[in-house]
Design a protein around this motif. Structure first.
Motif, PDB file in Angstrom:
ATOM      1  N   PRO A   1       0.757  -1.239  -0.017  1.00 26.04           N
ATOM      2  CA  PRO A   1       0.016   0.222  -0.008  1.00 26.04           C
ATOM      3  C   PRO A   1       1.026   1.213   0.077  1.00 26.04           C
ATOM      4  CG  PRO A   1      -0.560  -1.422   1.741  1.00 26.04           C
ATOM      5  CD  PRO A   1       0.635  -2.260   1.242  1.00 26.04           C
ATOM      6  N   TYR A   2       0.405   2.260  -0.672  1.00 20.87           N
ATOM      7  CA  TYR A   2       1.089   3.825  -0.661  1.00 20.87           C
ATOM      8  C   TYR A   2       1.098   4.149   0.874  1.00 20.87           C
ATOM      9  CZ  TYR A   2       2.188   8.217  -1.856  1.00 20.87           C
ATOM     10  OH  TYR A   2       3.061   9.592  -2.010  1.00 20.87           O
ATOM     11  N   GLY A   3       2.496   4.037   1.508  1.00 23.29           N
ATOM     12  CA  GLY A   3       2.636   4.538   2.546  1.00 23.29           C
ATOM     13  C   GLY A   3       4.061   4.277   3.003  1.00 23.29           C
ATOM     14  N   PRO A   4       4.448   4.327   4.598  1.00 22.15           N
ATOM     15  CA  PRO A   4       5.724   4.011   5.018  1.00 22.15           C
ATOM     16  C   PRO A   4       6.403   2.871   4.381  1.00 22.15           C
ATOM     17  CG  PRO A   4       4.286   5.049   6.879  1.00 22.15           C
ATOM     18  CD  PRO A   4       3.388   4.355   5.671  1.00 22.15           C
TER      19      PRO A   4
ATOM     20  N   LEU B   1      10.891   0.554   0.991  1.00 23.47           N
ATOM     21  CA  LEU B   1      11.242  -0.346   0.018  1.00 23.47           C
ATOM     22  C   LEU B   1      11.678  -0.076  -1.111  1.00 23.47           C
ATOM     23  CD1 LEU B   1       8.615  -3.185   0.797  1.00 23.47           C
ATOM     24  CD2 LEU B   1      11.140  -3.113   1.620  1.00 23.47           C
ATOM     25  N   ARG B   2      10.969   1.125  -1.598  1.00 27.06           N
ATOM     26  CA  ARG B   2      11.202   1.883  -2.787  1.00 27.06           C
ATOM     27  C   ARG B   2      12.642   2.515  -2.633  1.00 27.06           C
ATOM     28  NH1 ARG B   2       8.754   2.964  -7.909  1.00 27.06           N
ATOM     29  NH2 ARG B   2       9.781   4.957  -8.751  1.00 27.06           N
TER      30      ARG B   2
ATOM     31  N   GLY C   1      19.482  -5.141   6.501  1.00 22.78           N
ATOM     32  CA  GLY C   1      19.574  -4.194   7.589  1.00 22.78           C
ATOM     33  C   GLY C   1      18.373  -3.160   7.641  1.00 22.78           C
ATOM     34  N   LEU C   2      17.179  -3.542   6.803  1.00 20.11           N
ATOM     35  CA  LEU C   2      16.102  -2.583   7.040  1.00 20.11           C
ATOM     36  C   LEU C   2      15.310  -2.984   8.136  1.00 20.11           C
ATOM     37  CD1 LEU C   2      14.638  -2.631   3.200  1.00 20.11           C
ATOM     38  CD2 LEU C   2      16.030  -0.883   4.361  1.00 20.11           C
ATOM     39  N   GLN C   3      14.728  -1.901   8.637  1.00 16.21           N
ATOM     40  CA  GLN C   3      13.795  -1.947   9.994  1.00 16.21           C
ATOM     41  C   GLN C   3      12.318  -1.582   9.245  1.00 16.21           C
ATOM     42  OE1 GLN C   3      16.200   0.508  12.402  1.00 16.21           O
ATOM     43  NE2 GLN C   3      16.370  -1.203  13.724  1.00 16.21           N
ATOM     44  N   HIS C   4      11.316  -2.591   9.697  1.00 14.31           N
ATOM     45  CA  HIS C   4      10.015  -2.306   9.311  1.00 14.31           C
ATOM     46  C   HIS C   4       9.380  -0.876   9.866  1.00 14.31           C
ATOM     47  CE1 HIS C   4       5.909  -2.931   8.529  1.00 14.31           C
ATOM     48  NE2 HIS C   4       6.073  -4.324   7.837  1.00 14.31           N
TER      49      HIS C   4
ATOM     50  N   GLU D   1      12.759 -13.676   6.811  1.00 16.00           N
ATOM     51  CA  GLU D   1      13.164 -14.340   5.608  1.00 16.00           C
ATOM     52  C   GLU D   1      12.396 -14.061   4.437  1.00 16.00           C
ATOM     53  OE1 GLU D   1      16.976 -16.903   7.638  1.00 16.00           O
ATOM     54  OE2 GLU D   1      15.001 -18.005   7.383  1.00 16.00           O
ATOM     55  N   GLY D   2      11.069 -14.790   5.071  1.00 14.84           N
ATOM     56  CA  GLY D   2       9.961 -14.842   3.994  1.00 14.84           C
ATOM     57  C   GLY D   2       9.765 -13.458   3.004  1.00 14.84           C
ATOM     58  N   GLU D   3       9.891 -12.506   3.830  1.00 15.99           N
ATOM     59  CA  GLU D   3       9.714 -11.203   3.295  1.00 15.99           C
ATOM     60  C   GLU D   3      10.834 -10.875   2.255  1.00 15.99           C
ATOM     61  OE1 GLU D   3       7.143  -9.310   6.982  1.00 15.99           O
ATOM     62  OE2 GLU D   3       9.182  -9.017   6.735  1.00 15.99           O
ATOM     63  N   ILE D   4      11.981 -11.275   2.632  1.00 15.41           N
ATOM     64  CA  ILE D   4      13.117 -10.996   1.667  1.00 15.41           C
ATOM     65  C   ILE D   4      13.185 -11.943   0.397  1.00 15.41           C
ATOM     66  CG2 ILE D   4      15.856 -11.104   1.595  1.00 15.41           C
ATOM     67  CD1 ILE D   4      15.886 -10.330   4.415  1.00 15.41           C
ATOM     68  N   VAL D   5      12.714 -13.351   0.690  1.00 15.26           N
ATOM     69  CA  VAL D   5      12.437 -13.907  -0.311  1.00 15.26           C
ATOM     70  C   VAL D   5      11.419 -13.312  -1.486  1.00 15.26           C
ATOM     71  CG1 VAL D   5      11.331 -16.126  -1.303  1.00 15.26           C
ATOM     72  CG2 VAL D   5      12.859 -15.980   0.739  1.00 15.26           C
ATOM     73  N   SER D   6      10.336 -12.812  -1.017  1.00 18.30           N
ATOM     74  CA  SER D   6       9.446 -12.154  -1.988  1.00 18.30           C
ATOM     75  C   SER D   6       9.892 -10.780  -2.368  1.00 18.30           C
ATOM     76  CB  SER D   6       8.254 -11.619  -1.074  1.00 18.30           C
ATOM     77  OG  SER D   6       7.479 -12.627  -0.314  1.00 18.30           O
ATOM     78  N   LEU D   7      10.744 -10.106  -1.695  1.00 17.07           N
ATOM     79  CA  LEU D   7      11.396  -8.961  -2.250  1.00 17.07           C
ATOM     80  C   LEU D   7      12.378  -9.349  -3.578  1.00 17.07           C
ATOM     81  CD1 LEU D   7      11.694  -6.901   0.600  1.00 17.07           C
ATOM     82  CD2 LEU D   7      10.605  -6.005  -1.488  1.00 17.07           C
ATOM     83  N   CYS D   8      13.266 -10.634  -3.255  1.00 17.85           N
ATOM     84  CA  CYS D   8      14.124 -10.827  -4.295  1.00 17.85           C
ATOM     85  C   CYS D   8      13.506 -11.407  -5.483  1.00 17.85           C
ATOM     86  CB  CYS D   8      15.130 -12.110  -3.559  1.00 17.85           C
ATOM     87  SG  CYS D   8      16.146 -11.637  -2.388  1.00 17.85           S
ATOM     88  N   SER D   9      12.420 -12.062  -5.147  1.00 18.41           N
ATOM     89  CA  SER D   9      11.524 -12.703  -6.379  1.00 18.41           C
ATOM     90  C   SER D   9      10.874 -11.719  -7.118  1.00 18.41           C
ATOM     91  CB  SER D   9      10.178 -13.543  -5.762  1.00 18.41           C
ATOM     92  OG  SER D   9       9.536 -13.909  -6.853  1.00 18.41           O
TER      93      SER D   9
END
Length: 518
Positions: free
Chosen positions: A125-128, A133-134, A290-293, A303-311
């Motif tokens: 969603p458009y937000g923090p 991430l972008r 090193g990113l913080q949510h 790790e699952g979120e990083i997998v999604s970003l790599c994909s």
């Protein structure tokens, strides 16, 4: 067949309930009307959407726009879908009111699974979280200074591609089908940028296979956009298949992510080398570790979120570039005079026996840039941007754009607008040179939209600069290396079909003749 009948009846009952409730609800929105469109046939429209992709509706959309105007409404589901085919209205929405139109639709069950509940750039969603991430991608990996550091990897991949094409051209009848070679080369490059390592061919092929399986199956998972609790039961084998793909993806990606975390922590890597004196190349995974949510207590990404970003990183930069590369070279085969003019420019910069065309050489090749721009205008890899939405009701061109509606922009049609481009369906790079209708065109659409192959506005593709570099670099070097000739008795077929991107219906077949002695 029984599964589809059961789903049909279930949807019928749910839609009947929705229609009854909507009639009983307040009618305050009647003050404004939705954009015009064809009559909604609730059950039939939904079933058609389950079985088809948006690309299949493109010819129908053209006729509907001719009848109803540049903004129209289709009720493919109970939620209206707005289609905008006018350049000025697209600019009003995506640029002038960019923040308002920058949100994404609520994710389907399948999308939530594959994106770790919308933890990637395209679906967040458009937000923090989206901004974090972008910004990380554009500043840490796609910044021009970072991109330069991957020049040795581009040379390595160019060697892989050239050797692959040479090998194929020297066997059988000498005819080469190039798309698979393009895809593998681009994938090698994106894997290196993602994980920072030159992985062995087996590992690369394993990653490619799971990504390809995911993309090729994606349309089948549209069914889970409707009544997910029911469709997951009715189509349980399909849902289990999706779970298996995701599990396989994690089994391959997570060990690479963990290895990268371990290596990053070794002494000396901050200076570019570790204690074994091996060069440490900063990768996309390194930036993610090193990113913080920002919306979840400042925790690090799972790790699952990083997998999604790599994909997302691998898919977004591989097929789009390979597809554009194939379309451009298909036109160079079809139009030998354009290929000859491009080769003349290349030799004028690096000489007839020059080695690899380096990135600084590309800046001296205006005709090369015109060829790339014309390829993207005439054959954008995606004919629609990912659907946008708005969080509150807004007005565009006098029509109501309701909260939560799917808002689609017809990328291809805007690049083919006869009001802007003379003979828009012809391949004419000269239109982007001095005096042409495309001279100085702003591909980002910030001033006005004449073409938008990467989208425009807040959600414009962050990889625009990298994609342009890769297309210029590989087209220039492939034309320097080979003469691209038509196969005797075969015309180049420029008809289209949809895979993950809009590709050639009949993949390019060509005869390659080496221009240089080994």
């Amino acid at each position: 067949m029984l599964d589809w009948i059961f789903l049909f009846l279930t949807i019928s009952l749910c839609l009947a309930s929705r229609l009854l409730l909507s009639k009983l609800s307040n009618t305050s929105k009647k003050k404004q009307t939705l954009p015009p469109g064809p009559r909604y046939i609730p059950i039939l429209s939904s079933i058609l959407f389950l079985r088809r992709s948006l690309f299949d509706f493109e010819p129908i959309l053209r006729s509907l726009h001719a009848k109803f105007g540049p903004v129209l409404t289709l009720r493919i589901t109970s939620r209206p879908s707005i289609f905008i085919a006018d350049r000025d209205l697209a600019h009003q929405a995506l640029v002038q009111a960019g923040a308002t139109f920058a949100d994404r639709l609520t994710a389907t069950e399948a999308s939530r699974l594959l994106t770790s509940n919308r933890h990637n750039i395209s679906s967040a969603p458009y937000g923090p979280l989206w901004r974090l991430l972008r910004r990380n991608l554009t500043a840490e990996i796609l910044h021009p200074s970072r991109i330069k550091l991957f020049a040795p990897a581009r040379r390595w991949v160019l060697d892989i591609l050239v050797n692959n094409l040479k090998s194929k051209s020297e066997t059988g009848d000498g005819v080469v089908v190039v798309m698979e070679s393009f895809q593998y080369a681009m994938f090698c490059l994106l894997v290196f940028m993602c994980f920072g390592e030159r992985l062995d061919e087996k590992t690369i092929r394993d990653i490619e296979a799971v990504q390809r399986h995911l993309l090729s199956s994606f349309v089948k998972f549209n069914v889970f956009a409707f009544l997910p609790k029911i469709t997951k039961l009715v189509f349980r084998e399909r849902w289990n298949s999706l779970l298996a793909i995701r599990q396989k993806q994690e089994e391959i990606f997570i060990p690479l992510i963990r290895a990268r975390r371990d290596r990053k922590q070794q002494p000396g890597n901050g200076d570019g080398k570790n204690n074994s004196n091996r060069i440490f190349v900063y990768s996309y995974v390194d930036s993610l570790l090193g990113l913080q949510h920002p919306e979840d207590g400042g925790r690090k990404l799972s790790e699952g979120e990083i997998v999604s970003l790599c994909s997302e990183f691998l898919s977004g930069g591989t097929d789009t570039t390979a597809t554009a590369l194939q379309w451009i070279l298909a036109n160079l085969v079809k139009h030998q005079e354009i290929q000859a003019k491009l080769r003349e420019e290349i030799e004028g910069v690096v000489g007839s026996e020059g080695e690899e065309i380096k990135e600084e050489d590309l800046q001296k090749m205006p005709y090369l840039k015109a060829v790339i721009m014309e390829g993207l205008r005439r054959h954008p890899p995606g004919h629609f941007v990912l659907p946008h939405t708005v969080r509150e009701d807004v007005t565009l061109n006098g029509y109501l754009i309701p909260r939560g509606a799917a808002i689609n922009f017809t990328v291809a049609e805007m690049g083919w607008d006869g009001k802007v481009w003379e003979q828009p369906m012809e391949f004419k790079p000269e239109r982007f040179l001095a005096g042409g209708s495309g001279e100085g065109v702003d591909i980002t659409g910030s001033r006005e939209i004449k073409m938008m192959p990467f989208g425009v506005g807040r959600r414009i593709c962050p990889g625009l600069g990298l994609a342009m570099l890769h297309l210029e670099y590989f087209v220039a070097n492939l034309v320097r290396e080979f003469e691209w000739k038509a196969v005797d008795g075969e015309a180049v077929d420029l008809s289209e079909k949809l895979e993950f991107t809009v590709v050639m219906k009949n993949p390019l077949r060509t005869r390659l003749v080496s221009r240089r002695k080994d």
